[in-house]
Write an enzyme that holds these catalytic residues in place. Structure first.
Site, PDB file in Angstrom:
ATOM      1  N   SER A   8       1.117   6.285  -0.100  1.00  0.00           N
ATOM      2  CA  SER A   8       0.565   5.149  -0.838  1.00  0.00           C
ATOM      3  C   SER A   8       1.708   4.465  -1.576  1.00  0.00           C
ATOM      4  CB  SER A   8      -0.477   5.642  -1.849  1.00  0.00           C
ATOM      5  OG  SER A   8      -0.733   4.647  -2.813  1.00  0.00           O
ATOM      6  N   SER A   9       1.643   3.143  -1.664  1.00  0.00           N
ATOM      7  CA  SER A   9       2.665   2.417  -2.441  1.00  0.00           C
ATOM      8  C   SER A   9       2.629   2.880  -3.892  1.00  0.00           C
ATOM      9  CB  SER A   9       2.415   0.908  -2.370  1.00  0.00           C
ATOM     10  OG  SER A   9       2.263   0.507  -1.031  1.00  0.00           O
ATOM     11  N   LEU A  22       5.989  -1.458   1.845  1.00  0.00           N
ATOM     12  CA  LEU A  22       5.496  -0.771   3.036  1.00  0.00           C
ATOM     13  C   LEU A  22       6.101   0.618   3.221  1.00  0.00           C
ATOM     14  CD1 LEU A  22       5.594  -3.836   5.470  1.00  0.00           C
ATOM     15  CD2 LEU A  22       3.719  -3.074   3.985  1.00  0.00           C
ATOM     16  N   HIS A  39       1.676   2.167   6.575  1.00  0.00           N
ATOM     17  CA  HIS A  39       1.592   0.777   7.042  1.00  0.00           C
ATOM     18  C   HIS A  39       2.223   0.655   8.432  1.00  0.00           C
ATOM     19  CE1 HIS A  39       1.840   0.137   2.506  1.00  0.00           C
ATOM     20  NE2 HIS A  39       0.718  -0.494   2.799  1.00  0.00           N
ATOM     21  N   LYS A  88      -7.215   5.564   5.155  1.00  0.00           N
ATOM     22  CA  LYS A  88      -6.853   5.968   3.790  1.00  0.00           C
ATOM     23  C   LYS A  88      -7.791   5.294   2.791  1.00  0.00           C
ATOM     24  CE  LYS A  88      -4.243   6.541   0.031  1.00  0.00           C
ATOM     25  NZ  LYS A  88      -3.937   5.262  -0.548  1.00  0.00           N
ATOM     26  N   GLN A 142     -12.968   0.626   1.897  1.00  0.00           N
ATOM     27  CA  GLN A 142     -12.527  -0.719   2.300  1.00  0.00           C
ATOM     28  C   GLN A 142     -12.793  -0.945   3.788  1.00  0.00           C
ATOM     29  OE1 GLN A 142      -8.755  -2.792   1.034  1.00  0.00           O
ATOM     30  NE2 GLN A 142      -8.007  -1.889   2.928  1.00  0.00           N
TER      31      GLN A 142
HETATM   32  P1  AMP Z   1      -2.216  -1.629   0.993  1.00  0.00           P
HETATM   33  O1  AMP Z   1      -0.870  -2.259   1.144  1.00  0.00           O
HETATM   34  O2  AMP Z   1      -2.221  -0.406   0.147  1.00  0.00           O
HETATM   35  O3  AMP Z   1      -3.287  -2.622   0.655  1.00  0.00           O
HETATM   36  O4  AMP Z   1      -2.588  -1.085   2.448  1.00  0.00           O
HETATM   37  C1  AMP Z   1      -2.597  -1.931   3.563  1.00  0.00           C
HETATM   38  C2  AMP Z   1      -3.248  -1.215   4.727  1.00  0.00           C
HETATM   39  O5  AMP Z   1      -2.507  -0.037   5.027  1.00  0.00           O
HETATM   40  C3  AMP Z   1      -4.683  -0.787   4.416  1.00  0.00           C
HETATM   41  O6  AMP Z   1      -5.493  -0.985   5.565  1.00  0.00           O
HETATM   42  C4  AMP Z   1      -4.512   0.673   4.102  1.00  0.00           C
HETATM   43  O7  AMP Z   1      -5.669   1.443   4.375  1.00  0.00           O
HETATM   44  C5  AMP Z   1      -3.390   1.059   5.047  1.00  0.00           C
HETATM   45  N1  AMP Z   1      -2.725   2.270   4.554  1.00  0.00           N
HETATM   46  C6  AMP Z   1      -2.187   2.470   3.318  1.00  0.00           C
HETATM   47  N2  AMP Z   1      -1.720   3.732   3.199  1.00  0.00           N
HETATM   48  C7  AMP Z   1      -1.982   4.351   4.400  1.00  0.00           C
HETATM   49  C8  AMP Z   1      -1.759   5.663   4.896  1.00  0.00           C
HETATM   50  N3  AMP Z   1      -1.184   6.615   4.167  1.00  0.00           N
HETATM   51  N4  AMP Z   1      -2.154   5.929   6.159  1.00  0.00           N
HETATM   52  C9  AMP Z   1      -2.758   4.982   6.917  1.00  0.00           C
HETATM   53  N5  AMP Z   1      -3.004   3.721   6.493  1.00  0.00           N
HETATM   54  C10 AMP Z   1      -2.619   3.412   5.256  1.00  0.00           C
END
Ligand code: AMP
Length: 281
Positions: free
Chosen positions: A185-186, A33, A37, A149, A153
Site C-alpha cells: 500500500s502507498s 506506485l 499497482h 486489495k 471499492q
Molecule cells: P490506489 O493508488 O491505492 O488508489 O490503488 C490503485 C489501484 O491499485 C486500486 O485498484 C487498488 O486496489 C490497487 N492496489 C493497491 N494496492 C494493491 C496491492 N497490494 N495489490 C493489488 N492491487 C493493489
C-alpha cells in the site's frame, strides 16, 4: 511513454488510437506506485493494445480530517515504473483540471457503500464513484483494472458499472504482498519500524480466519471473534472493523453458505490499513 495533464489532449490521443483500431485498458491509481499497482498495469498491457495509467490523488474521496495533503507523491518514480510495466500513457491532471471550481455533480450509491470502510469514511465512495465515472468518460476504456486489495471499492465499481450501463469490463486483480505478508500500500510508507512490524497483525489475523473457514467452520461470528481476539494481542493496533460479508452484496453474514469476504481495517498508530480475503464456499 507520455505524461498528459490535459483532458482534451488525452481525448485526442485516445481518438487517434481508436482510429488505428486499438483496444484501450485503464488502470486508475492515486500514484506513489508499487508492485501491487504494477501487477495491474502488466495485466492491462497483456490484454489491451494501449494502456493508460491515471495518477491522480483525488480530493473528493478524502474526508476532512484525512491524509489528502500528506498523501505521498512522486510522479518521476511513477513514470519509471509505468514505463517498465509497458504502459503507453500516464494521465496526471491537476485537481483543477478534473474539478471546476463550481463542480457540483456526484455519483453516489446506496447500500454497498454504507458498511465496512463506509462507516468511518462516509463520503469516500461518493468520491471514488465520481472520479472513476469521470475517468471512464474521458478514457472510454474497453477494460479497467482494480485490485482486490480494495475489495469494497471493487464491488462498488462493479455495481456502478452494472447500474449505470458503462460499456466496459471490470477486471479484478489479486492482492500483491510484501514477502512477510503485509499487503502492499502507498500508505505503508507512513509506518515507522515498530509500526511496520505491528502491521503484520492484519495478514496474520486474517490467516487465522482463513484456516477456520478452510477447516469447515461456517459460523461467521466465531470466525470474526477469533480474528478480533488475535488482533487485540497487538498493542499498536486499534481495530476499526472486522467483518464477514457476502462477497457480492457486502451484507453481513453469519451462516456461511456463499462466497464470503472477510475484511479488516486497523489503525497502526495514525495509519489506517486494510486487508481482506475472499473464501469461495
Ligand atoms: P490506489 O493508488 O491505492 O488508489 O490503488 C490503485 C489501484 O491499485 C486500486 O485498484 C487498488 O486496489 C490497487 N492496489 C493497491 N494496492 C494493491 C496491492 N497490494 N495489490 C493489488 N492491487 C493493489
Amino acid at each position: 511513454m507520455q505524461i498528459v495533464n490535459n483532458i482534451e489532449e488525452l481525448r485526442s490521443i485516445i481518438k487517434w488510437w481508436r482510429g488505428e483500431g486499438h483496444s484501450v485498458g485503464l488502470v486508475p491509481t492515486m500514484g506513489y506506485l508499487h508492485e501491487g499497482h504494477k501487477s495491474l498495469i502488466v495485466r492491462a498491457v497483456s490484454e489491451n493494445d494501449r494502456v493508460v495509467v491515471s495518477d491522480f490523488v483525488n480530493p473528493t474521496q478524502f474526508g476532512v480530517n484525512e491524509d489528502l495533503s500528506s498523501y505521498p507523491r512522486d510522479i518521476e518514480r511513477d513514470a519509471a515504473l509505468c514505463e517498465e510495466a509497458g504502459a503507453d500513457l500516464i494521465f496526471h491532471p491537476e485537481p483543477e483540471e478534473m474539478y471546476s471550481s463550481d463542480h457540483c455533480t456526484f455519483v453516489d450509491m446506496d447500500k454497498l457503500t454504507k458498511g465496512l470502510c463506509g462507516k468511518t469514511r462516509p463520503t469516500h465512495f461518493r468520491g471514488v464513484c465520481t472520479v472513476v465515472s469521470k475517468l471512464f468518460h474521458i478514457v472510454t476504456p474497453d477494460r479497467a483494472y482494480f485490485g482486490e486489495k480494495d475489495a469494497q471499492q471493487l464491488a462498488v465499481i462493479r455495481r456502478m458499472v452494472r447500474d449505470l450501463n458503462f460499456n466496459l469490463e471490470i477486471v479484478g486483480c489479486p492482492i500483491v504482498r510484501e514477502p512477510d505478508g503485509l499487503a502492499m500500500s502507498s500508505r505503508n510508507t507512513y509506518l515507522n519500524p515498530a509500526e511496520r512490524k505491528a502491521a503484520l497483525i492484519l495478514s496474520k489475523s486474517l490467516s487465522v480466519g482463513k484456516e477456520m473457514l478452510e477447516s469447515g467452520e461456517r459460523n461467521g461470528r466465531k470466525v470474526r471473534e477469533a480474528i478480533l481476539r488475535n488482533m487485540k494481542a497487538e498493542p499498536l493496533a486499534k481495530v476499526d472493523y472486522v467483518e464477514l460479508v457476502d462477497a457480492e452484496t457486502l451484507e453481513p453474514v453469519n451462516k456461511i453458505n456463499a462466497p464470503v469476504l472477510t475484511a479488516v481495517a486497523v489503525y497502526i498508530g495514525k495509519t489506517r490499513l486494510i486487508d481482506n480475503f475472499t473464501y469461495l464456499v
